[in-house]
Structures are given as C-alpha cells and as structure tokens.
Design an enzyme around this catalytic site. Structure first.
Site, PDB file in Angstrom:
ATOM      1  N   SER A  30      84.498 -63.683   4.185  1.00 53.84           N
ATOM      2  CA  SER A  30      85.097 -64.525   3.153  1.00 53.84           C
ATOM      3  C   SER A  30      86.495 -64.988   3.552  1.00 53.84           C
ATOM      4  O   SER A  30      87.027 -65.938   2.983  1.00 53.84           O
ATOM      5  CB  SER A  30      85.151 -63.771   1.826  1.00 53.84           C
ATOM      6  OG  SER A  30      85.900 -62.577   1.954  1.00 53.84           O
ATOM      7  N   CYS A  31      87.090 -64.314   4.541  1.00 51.68           N
ATOM      8  CA  CYS A  31      88.413 -64.724   5.028  1.00 51.68           C
ATOM      9  C   CYS A  31      88.312 -66.068   5.748  1.00 51.68           C
ATOM     10  O   CYS A  31      87.238 -66.481   6.175  1.00 51.68           O
ATOM     11  CB  CYS A  31      88.977 -63.688   5.995  1.00 51.68           C
ATOM     12  SG  CYS A  31      89.251 -62.063   5.263  1.00 51.68           S
ATOM     13  N   VAL A  32      89.455 -66.734   5.870  1.00 56.44           N
ATOM     14  CA  VAL A  32      89.507 -68.013   6.584  1.00 56.44           C
ATOM     15  C   VAL A  32      90.479 -67.877   7.752  1.00 56.44           C
ATOM     16  O   VAL A  32      91.608 -67.398   7.585  1.00 56.44           O
ATOM     17  CB  VAL A  32      89.974 -69.150   5.648  1.00 56.44           C
ATOM     18  CG1 VAL A  32      90.243 -70.432   6.446  1.00 56.44           C
ATOM     19  CG2 VAL A  32      88.923 -69.422   4.579  1.00 56.44           C
TER      20      VAL A  32
END
Lengths: 170, 222
Positions: A30-32
């Site tokens: 879910s991190c970018v």
C-alpha cells in the site's frame, strides 16, 4: 543495474549523486515509492511513503517526542524530498518524477479508510506533487500486487518488478 | 529450507516481553501448532511465541528479504485486543501444507491458487490463528473476533507492511508476536505473526480496560 544497492525503507527519503548507487524501495504494497531525477544535475531522490497525511494519520500517542520522519507521509515527504534534492543542486523544474505502489494487498479483508490506504496514498502523492508544480511522468500504481521500485542514479533509469511478472522500465 | 530460514529477525529477547506475556504467547503458539498438527495429521516442530519490539522500517523484512514471495493467511482481529494475525509460509511450504490437508501430491511449483488449495490454506490459517487468539482471549478476558481469512501470495514486505499499516500501526516501533511451526521433513516451516494494534488515544479509551491497552504496548501485565 550493478553497483551499490541502497535500500529506502518505510518512511525514509534518500538523495544521491553517486553514479554507482541504485536506490530501491523493496516490497511496496500500500506504500508508494516516489522516484525523482534531475538529468542535468544528475541528482536522484527516492522516498517511501507510508501514509497520506501528516495531520490525520500521524500517531496520536506514544513515540519519543521527536516526531515521525517526514518521508512517512505524502504531504511532508514530497516537499522534503524536493528540498533535499535542491540542496544537492537539483532544480525542481527539471525533475522527472515516477511513482509505483499504492496497491490493496489484502483485498476483501475489510473496508474503510485504512483498507483503502493504497489509493489514498497515491491520491495524496499526486496532490503534493501538484502543490509543488510537478506531475508524474510515469506511474505503476494500484491493483493488488506488491512492487519493487529501483532508481539508478547513473542516468535515472527507473524500473518496477512484480512477482511472477518480471521487471519493466517505468 | 529450515525453520531458521523463515524465522523473523527480532531484537534482543526481553526487550519488551514481560515474562507473563512470553508465557502467554508461548502457550498460544503451542495451542496453534497443536491445532495444525491435528489438521495435518503429522507431528510438527513448534517454536514458542514471544513478543518483541521491531522498528517500523524493519517490519517488511521480518520474513527475510522483503522482495521474496511469501504466502500469508491473514485475519484482521477486532475486539478487546484488536490487531492483525498472520500465518506465514514460503509458497512451496504453503503448497505442501495444502496438499497434505487435501491428501494429494504437491505439484512442486509453489502454486496453491486453485480453489481447493486456497480453501485448505484459509481453513488451516483460520484454525491455527483462532486457536492462538483464543488463548490470548481467555487470558485477557476480552473477546477477539477474527475476520474471514484472506490468502495472499506476494512480496513479503508488501504484505507485512500493508497488514501493519491497515491496522493503524504507524508508531516508531511495532510490537510483534512471532511463533514458529513446521516440519523440516515435510519442507513446510512457517510462523505466526500477531501485530497488536496501537493503544487507543487517551480521549478514546472510555470503556476499554487496562488489559486491552497493555496488550498493545510493552508494559508487563500485572
């Protein structure tokens, strides 16, 4: 990509001018991961955004009082990375920005804001980039797959790899 | 592959773990392992659970390289000690476990993506994680409600970081409870991770008792 691998972990931002270095965000869910490169100054920067907003999503308890790293939140990570790159001689006008991540890894496990954190992260990074007068030249975001994002300081080549689908240039 | 190859990297024992909690998690791990033994019909090596504090940035590497594939049965836990519970195996081990449960030969590809294989793994995770949580629930006197299990195979770091963040864990450190199980002979070592959620903000604590707050943090249970 050969040479030195520099891992950029959750909430970290790193800037390099060393052409032997490849900076990597391993296992983005879910991190970018936001990769930025100034081809003239040859300054590269990579940040690993965990959450969208430093006010809404920051811890409200505990901690050591020092505050979370600015790279953890989209709204603080983007200006922090740009400032760090400018300090190394980059110009924001010349920055080429690429994004990867923002997946929903645990689809169907639940609903609500924390389950849609990937989408929110991507939107928040877009918003922070727009506020800085930037927009991504390319991105590989969303879906349900983890990604690893690599940025080679020598030339600014950005690649994304996905389990079972190999690596492609972004 | 040995159990050591997949066991989480942890900080020094005792850094967070009060003896009472270590005993509780050890018992919970053994109970979960026994439930898997019953399902699999094979004896398993069970490594007792313990609680450790892990810096946020190191969570994606709990299972080794964050880029390596991992198969995870995930449940979100609601109730008195909300958090995330995960049964983690290498894909090859997950395939062997699924094959064992279904009484069929593993294909050796590490793939468990057919409906039956996924269902078997989900059920194994459900049973093992519920057994683990039941012990925690019994001890704390707080009901714990696991969600429907989700099975996912992907980069370990992507799964672990997403699980952590989805539970609202955005502190400098995460409390991680880890317990190993497996059979070297069967090649299906794995481990259980329990990521207790952060303690609620003081203004939101009304109605919760001390046990709930302490389970989510490093303080020893009285």
């Amino acid at each position: 990509m050969n040479g030195q691998i520099v891992s950029v972990n959750l909430g970290e931002s790193k800037v390099s001018t060393d052409p032997s270095v490849t900076m990597v965000c391993f296992g983005l869910g879910s991190c970018v991961g936001l990769a930025a490169y100034d081809p003239q100054a040859r300054v590269a920067g990579l940040t690993h955004v965990v959450l969208p907003a430093s006010v809404e999503d920051r811890p409200t308890h505990g901690g050591n009082g020092a505050g979370p790293a600015p790279g953890r939140f989209a709204d603080t990570a983007v200006p922090h990375l740009i400032a760090a790159m400018e300090a190394k001689g980059a110009s924001r006008r010349r920055l080429s920005v690429r994004l990867a991540g923002g997946a929903q890894m645990l689809a169907f496990a639940g609903s609500g804001p924390m389950w849609e954190i990937g989408q929110r992260n991507v939107a928040a990074v877009h918003q922070a980039l727009a506020a800085a007068g930037l927009s991504p030249a390319a991105e590989d975001v969303g879906g349900n797959s983890g990604r690893t994002l690599r940025l080679a300081v020598d030339g600014g080549r950005v690649t994304v790899s996905v389990v079972g689908r190999g690596e492609h240039e972004l | 592959m040995t159990l050591d190859a997949v066991q989480p990297k942890t900080r020094a024992p005792g850094q967070t773990g009060a003896a009472e909690w270590d005993e509780l998690f050890a018992r919970a791990a053994v109970t979960a392992g026994k439930s898997l033994e019953l399902m699999a019909g094979r004896p398993l090596d069970i490594r007792a659970g313990k609680a450790v504090a892990v810096p946020l940035g190191e969570v994606p590497a709990l299972a080794g390289s964050p880029e390596d594939p991992l198969t995870v049965v995930f449940v979100a836990v609601e109730g008195g000690a909300a958090g995330q519970a995960l049964l983690c195996l290498r894909p090859e081990g997950a395939e062997r476990l699924a094959a064992l449960l279904l009484g069929r030969s593993p294909a050796g590809s590490g793939q468990v993506h057919d409906f039956l294989g996924l269902s078997a793994l989900a059920e194994a995770g459900n049973v093992a994680l519920s057994a683990f949580l039941n012990v925690v629930s019994d001890r704390t006197g707080r009901p714990l409600r696991p969600s429907v299990p989700v099975v996912v195979t992907d980069m370990a770091g992507a799964i672990l970081a997403s699980a952590l963040v989805s539970g609202g864990n955005v502190e400098e450190e995460a409390i991680v409870v880890e317990a190993g199980f497996g059979s070297a002979a069967e090649g299906m070592e794995g481990f259980i991770l329990y990521l207790p959620g952060p303690p609620p903000p003081a203004e939101h604590r009304g109605g919760r008792d001390r046990d709930e707050v302490e389970l989510a943090g490093p303080s020893p249970r009285p």
